[in-house]
Design a protein around this motif. Sequence first.
Motif, PDB file in Angstrom:
ATOM      1  N   ILE A 114       0.855  -1.182   0.000  1.00 53.23           N
ATOM      2  CA  ILE A 114       0.000   0.000   0.000  1.00 53.23           C
ATOM      3  C   ILE A 114       0.893   1.235   0.000  1.00 53.23           C
ATOM      4  O   ILE A 114       1.713   1.415   0.902  1.00 53.23           O
ATOM      5  N   ALA A 115       0.729   2.086  -1.018  1.00 56.03           N
ATOM      6  CA  ALA A 115       1.618   3.237  -1.174  1.00 56.03           C
ATOM      7  C   ALA A 115       1.385   4.287  -0.091  1.00 56.03           C
ATOM      8  O   ALA A 115       2.324   4.781   0.533  1.00 56.03           O
ATOM      9  N   GLY A 116       0.137   4.649   0.142  1.00 58.32           N
ATOM     10  CA  GLY A 116      -0.168   5.706   1.097  1.00 58.32           C
ATOM     11  C   GLY A 116      -0.746   5.153   2.376  1.00 58.32           C
ATOM     12  O   GLY A 116      -0.330   4.109   2.883  1.00 58.32           O
ATOM     13  N   CYS A 117      -1.747   5.853   2.921  1.00 58.21           N
ATOM     14  CA  CYS A 117      -2.445   5.399   4.119  1.00 58.21           C
ATOM     15  C   CYS A 117      -3.393   4.272   3.744  1.00 58.21           C
ATOM     16  O   CYS A 117      -4.156   4.386   2.775  1.00 58.21           O
ATOM     17  N   ALA A 118      -3.384   3.179   4.498  1.00 59.74           N
ATOM     18  CA  ALA A 118      -4.220   2.025   4.171  1.00 59.74           C
ATOM     19  C   ALA A 118      -5.706   2.349   4.270  1.00 59.74           C
ATOM     20  O   ALA A 118      -6.532   1.709   3.612  1.00 59.74           O
ATOM     21  N   PHE A 119      -6.060   3.375   5.052  1.00 58.02           N
ATOM     22  CA  PHE A 119      -7.467   3.717   5.253  1.00 58.02           C
ATOM     23  C   PHE A 119      -7.956   4.781   4.273  1.00 58.02           C
ATOM     24  O   PHE A 119      -9.134   5.118   4.264  1.00 58.02           O
ATOM     25  N   ALA A 120      -7.078   5.269   3.402  1.00 56.06           N
ATOM     26  CA  ALA A 120      -7.418   6.426   2.565  1.00 56.06           C
ATOM     27  C   ALA A 120      -8.631   6.183   1.680  1.00 56.06           C
ATOM     28  O   ALA A 120      -9.466   7.081   1.494  1.00 56.06           O
ATOM     29  N   SER A 121      -8.785   4.972   1.118  1.00 57.23           N
ATOM     30  CA  SER A 121      -9.888   4.709   0.185  1.00 57.23           C
ATOM     31  C   SER A 121     -11.250   4.725   0.872  1.00 57.23           C
ATOM     32  O   SER A 121     -12.281   4.819   0.206  1.00 57.23           O
ATOM     33  N   ARG A 122     -11.279   4.644   2.206  1.00 53.36           N
ATOM     34  CA  ARG A 122     -12.545   4.634   2.945  1.00 53.36           C
ATOM     35  C   ARG A 122     -12.713   5.888   3.803  1.00 53.36           C
ATOM     36  O   ARG A 122     -13.715   6.012   4.508  1.00 53.36           O
ATOM     37  N   CYS A 123     -11.754   6.791   3.740  1.00 55.84           N
ATOM     38  CA  CYS A 123     -11.708   7.924   4.665  1.00 55.84           C
ATOM     39  C   CYS A 123     -12.374   9.160   4.071  1.00 55.84           C
ATOM     40  O   CYS A 123     -12.053   9.576   2.946  1.00 55.84           O
ATOM     41  N   ALA A 124     -13.283   9.760   4.839  1.00 56.16           N
ATOM     42  CA  ALA A 124     -13.960  10.968   4.378  1.00 56.16           C
ATOM     43  C   ALA A 124     -13.061  12.195   4.454  1.00 56.16           C
ATOM     44  O   ALA A 124     -13.367  13.228   3.859  1.00 56.16           O
ATOM     45  N   HIS A 125     -11.938  12.117   5.185  1.00 52.58           N
ATOM     46  CA  HIS A 125     -11.031  13.252   5.336  1.00 52.58           C
ATOM     47  C   HIS A 125      -9.893  13.229   4.313  1.00 52.58           C
ATOM     48  O   HIS A 125      -9.129  14.190   4.223  1.00 52.58           O
ATOM     49  N   ALA A 126      -9.720  12.130   3.561  1.00 51.95           N
ATOM     50  CA  ALA A 126      -8.506  11.908   2.771  1.00 51.95           C
ATOM     51  C   ALA A 126      -8.367  12.905   1.621  1.00 51.95           C
ATOM     52  O   ALA A 126      -9.351  13.301   0.992  1.00 51.95           O
ATOM     53  N   ASP A 127      -7.115  13.309   1.358  1.00 49.93           N
ATOM     54  CA  ASP A 127      -6.791  14.074   0.160  1.00 49.93           C
ATOM     55  C   ASP A 127      -5.772  13.264  -0.647  1.00 49.93           C
ATOM     56  O   ASP A 127      -5.458  12.120  -0.305  1.00 49.93           O
ATOM     57  N   GLN A 128      -5.244  13.840  -1.717  1.00 53.30           N
ATOM     58  CA  GLN A 128      -4.364  13.083  -2.609  1.00 53.30           C
ATOM     59  C   GLN A 128      -3.092  12.616  -1.904  1.00 53.30           C
ATOM     60  O   GLN A 128      -2.589  11.522  -2.171  1.00 53.30           O
ATOM     61  N   ARG A 129      -2.573  13.416  -1.011  1.00 54.74           N
ATOM     62  CA  ARG A 129      -1.367  13.025  -0.292  1.00 54.74           C
ATOM     63  C   ARG A 129      -1.582  11.733   0.496  1.00 54.74           C
ATOM     64  O   ARG A 129      -0.676  10.905   0.607  1.00 54.74           O
ATOM     65  N   CYS A 130      -2.783  11.555   1.040  1.00 60.17           N
ATOM     66  CA  CYS A 130      -3.086  10.344   1.816  1.00 60.17           C
ATOM     67  C   CYS A 130      -2.998   9.093   0.944  1.00 60.17           C
ATOM     68  O   CYS A 130      -2.639   8.015   1.435  1.00 60.17           O
ATOM     69  N   HIS A 131      -3.338   9.210  -0.349  1.00 58.07           N
ATOM     70  CA  HIS A 131      -3.289   8.062  -1.261  1.00 58.07           C
ATOM     71  C   HIS A 131      -1.871   7.788  -1.753  1.00 58.07           C
ATOM     72  O   HIS A 131      -1.545   6.646  -2.088  1.00 58.07           O
ATOM     73  N   ASP A 132      -1.040   8.819  -1.786  1.00 62.21           N
ATOM     74  CA  ASP A 132       0.266   8.686  -2.434  1.00 62.21           C
ATOM     75  C   ASP A 132       1.416   8.389  -1.476  1.00 62.21           C
ATOM     76  O   ASP A 132       2.410   7.777  -1.874  1.00 62.21           O
ATOM     77  N   GLU A 133       1.304   8.809  -0.224  1.00 62.68           N
ATOM     78  CA  GLU A 133       2.453   8.754   0.675  1.00 62.68           C
ATOM     79  C   GLU A 133       2.025   8.274   2.056  1.00 62.68           C
ATOM     80  O   GLU A 133       1.016   8.733   2.598  1.00 62.68           O
ATOM     81  N   ALA A 134       2.785   7.341   2.627  1.00 59.14           N
ATOM     82  CA  ALA A 134       2.475   6.813   3.956  1.00 59.14           C
ATOM     83  C   ALA A 134       2.576   7.922   4.997  1.00 59.14           C
ATOM     84  O   ALA A 134       3.537   8.698   4.979  1.00 59.14           O
ATOM     85  N   PRO A 135       1.585   8.019   5.904  1.00 60.02           N
ATOM     86  CA  PRO A 135       1.612   9.098   6.894  1.00 60.02           C
ATOM     87  C   PRO A 135       2.689   8.862   7.946  1.00 60.02           C
ATOM     88  O   PRO A 135       3.069   7.719   8.225  1.00 60.02           O
ATOM     89  N   PRO A 136       3.194   9.921   8.553  1.00 64.65           N
ATOM     90  CA  PRO A 136       4.188   9.763   9.624  1.00 64.65           C
ATOM     91  C   PRO A 136       3.510   9.326  10.923  1.00 64.65           C
ATOM     92  O   PRO A 136       2.296   9.464  11.088  1.00 64.65           O
ATOM     93  N   VAL A 137       4.288   8.798  11.835  1.00 63.26           N
ATOM     94  CA  VAL A 137       3.792   8.465  13.178  1.00 63.26           C
ATOM     95  C   VAL A 137       3.996   9.677  14.067  1.00 63.26           C
ATOM     96  O   VAL A 137       5.124  10.110  14.297  1.00 63.26           O
ATOM     97  N   SER A 138       2.893  10.258  14.539  1.00 67.75           N
ATOM     98  CA  SER A 138       2.952  11.417  15.431  1.00 67.75           C
ATOM     99  C   SER A 138       2.781  10.940  16.864  1.00 67.75           C
ATOM    100  O   SER A 138       2.081   9.961  17.129  1.00 67.75           O
ATOM    101  N   ALA A 139       3.402  11.622  17.804  1.00 67.38           N
ATOM    102  CA  ALA A 139       3.318  11.232  19.210  1.00 67.38           C
ATOM    103  C   ALA A 139       3.271  12.469  20.084  1.00 67.38           C
ATOM    104  O   ALA A 139       3.985  13.454  19.836  1.00 67.38           O
ATOM    105  N   ALA A 140       2.394  12.416  21.103  1.00 62.55           N
ATOM    106  CA  ALA A 140       2.291  13.510  22.070  1.00 62.55           C
ATOM    107  C   ALA A 140       1.455  13.050  23.248  1.00 62.55           C
ATOM    108  O   ALA A 140       0.444  12.354  23.066  1.00 62.55           O
ATOM    109  N   ASP A 141       1.881  13.404  24.460  1.00 59.64           N
ATOM    110  CA  ASP A 141       1.120  13.139  25.681  1.00 59.64           C
ATOM    111  C   ASP A 141       0.761  11.660  25.844  1.00 59.64           C
ATOM    112  O   ASP A 141      -0.363  11.316  26.232  1.00 59.64           O
ATOM    113  N   GLY A 142       1.707  10.782  25.518  1.00 56.99           N
ATOM    114  CA  GLY A 142       1.463   9.358  25.687  1.00 56.99           C
ATOM    115  C   GLY A 142       0.605   8.738  24.608  1.00 56.99           C
ATOM    116  O   GLY A 142       0.219   7.577  24.713  1.00 56.99           O
ATOM    117  N   ARG A 143       0.309   9.484  23.551  1.00 62.02           N
ATOM    118  CA  ARG A 143      -0.510   8.972  22.445  1.00 62.02           C
ATOM    119  C   ARG A 143       0.327   8.916  21.176  1.00 62.02           C
ATOM    120  O   ARG A 143       1.289   9.668  21.017  1.00 62.02           O
TER     121      ARG A 143
END
Length: 692
Positions: free
Chosen positions: A282-311
């Motif tokens: 999967i080139a981008g985000c695995a959930f992009a094809s079902r996501c109502a928030h997705a834009d083209q970047r979500c389909h083309d590139e894997a998202p980074p892992v963000s971390a803050a406050d134990g999440r």
Amino acid sequence: MPLLEVTSLRTHFQTPRGTLRAVDGVSFDLLPGETLGIVGESGSGKSVTAMSLLRMVRRPGKVVGGEVRFRGQDLLGMDEDQLRTVRGSGMSMVFQDPMSSLDPIMRIKDQLVEAMLSHGKFSGAQAQARALDLLQQVGIPDPQARLDDYPHTYSGGMRQRVMIAMALANDPDIIIADEPTTALDVTIQAQILDLLAELNRDLGTGIILITHNLGVVVRVCSKVAVMYAGRVVESGPTEEIFAAPRHPYTQALLAATPRLEADRDAPLLPIPGRPPGLVEPIAGCAFASRCAHADQRCHDEAPPVSAADGRAWSCWRSAETGVLAPQPRPAEADESTAVDAEPAAAQDSSSSDAKALLSVTDVSKEFASRGRGLLRRERHVVNAVEGVTIDIAPGETVGVVGESGCGKSTLGKLIMGIHDVTRGRIEFDGRDLTHASRSDRDWFRRNVQLVFQDPMSSLNPRMTIGDAIREPLEIHGIATGAAARTRVAELLELVGLDPAVAPRLPHEFSGGQRQRVVIARALAVEPRLLVCDEAVAALDVSLQAQIVGLLQRLQRELGLAYLFISHDLATVRHLSHRIAVMYLGRVVELGPAADVVANPLHPYTAALLSAVPEPDPVVERSRSRILLQGDVPSPLNPPAGCRFHTRCPIGPMVNAERTICATQQPELAPGVHHAACHFSGELRAAGLEDPR
């Protein structure tokens, strides 16, 4: 120090289509006394992750990378002899189906002792004594007597307790529980969850709980990991993630989950589309094809892992701000709300002007059995259903709820004519079907259809779904040839499937799609009433939301009536106009769904509702609990008087001298909302709920 450290775990399966990446880089930690919930749809990799931790994945699966460290030891680098010392004594597992995990020809005591002796931690005498202690610890009634029983003599909840006792036998540091409450009633589920919480609190046992029930996670888990397509897409403290999810998939799971507190007219929002195949990268985000928030970047590139406050989360849209916009409401959601107008019978079930489509009047069913051996001449009678009266109006949904063994499914089979009625009367559209002729039964079976829990067992695996749907058309002489094929295409479109899939076999469909096929087959003969027996119980939240929305749409478009049998009170509340609560074969409360949920009159109904875990930390913390003591009495020898009085919290908490409950059976009083209780509504009025 963490008990368990999982880093970049990868498990692959070699298939004819290529390498399937079932687990693809999963990482998490588990501390002593911590409970981690792993949630996600079917196929997300939850169970494979659990099996990988103990290297129990069967061929063609294989753990191909990563680290699993238990107290600093690398489990993936151990040989079989070393790993055997960890399994059961260091880490143990509770599987979903206890009956398939217990040996049916071994007594419970022997199975517990065997588990202890195999690890050499206890001598024979110590193991015998500890077996009794374990059954007491997990709350088995009369444990001394039950030690010598076989698994089939235990109820489902008691068998699951035995599995937990076996998991505890060698004092493990970690228990992995894979869907331990999926098939259990809400009261038994609550008991199992309380037991896990006690082990976690009192013994410091680390617990990994795998489930698709988000309410269960809120009730017992301090942390949660959300899995999708073999990866953890969001993780962190449970309360924070449920209050403000930062991944669209977590947000979508919550939107698809039915809630007791929600407005019935607010539709569930199923997740569109299907999870991706895990064979191709999967080139981008695995959930992009079902996501109502997705834009083209979500389909083309894997998202980074963000971390803050134990999440931690992986999403382009919330990577910078850590905030995710509210779930967009699909345009079709407004079209999938419940029936616009309440049926007449739902508004006033006592009105003589309300014409019922189905009338069940004082119906009872007795099953006779013989004793064993020298006692075979002794005849026993089980009153599976006793004195049930229910009406269903055209376009109405009546939900039937209760614990296992209360008579829900038997009532459905009596209505369908699968079982003969012992006493009472069943009428459909004014015709008496209690002693119907063959022509009347053929007419009735065309007007009433049954939808079972397991769609795979309802479909012939060797028949295409087109043939399966066409079969009832030909049996009832409705259509043949080209006309039948046209009707099959119309039915597939009606339930939201492409007519082009008609030549495919059942195994080529997902669980939700198979249930749609079963519903299409039931609709083929144009029925007026569907009896749905646990029709969504085995589905995860997204598929469940799809089927519930489909049933509501069909009811609105076709005017169908439903008898909806389930132990999932939140789903029943969302779908039903009225709810009937059954206990030991009798209806103990009947009324409009909103009234029954908001103001239960019978203490049994109040106990059922308090046992339902809500997927909202704020709501769950504010709710009170009513803890029922003991198991459901045997229907072979039900209690005299009110059948619930042996477990009822009113008598011992209000006035121990009340004898009417033990001597006189209460009847359902007439009215829109009524209960068979001598002290109807008194439990909540007295404020006697357990605040735990």
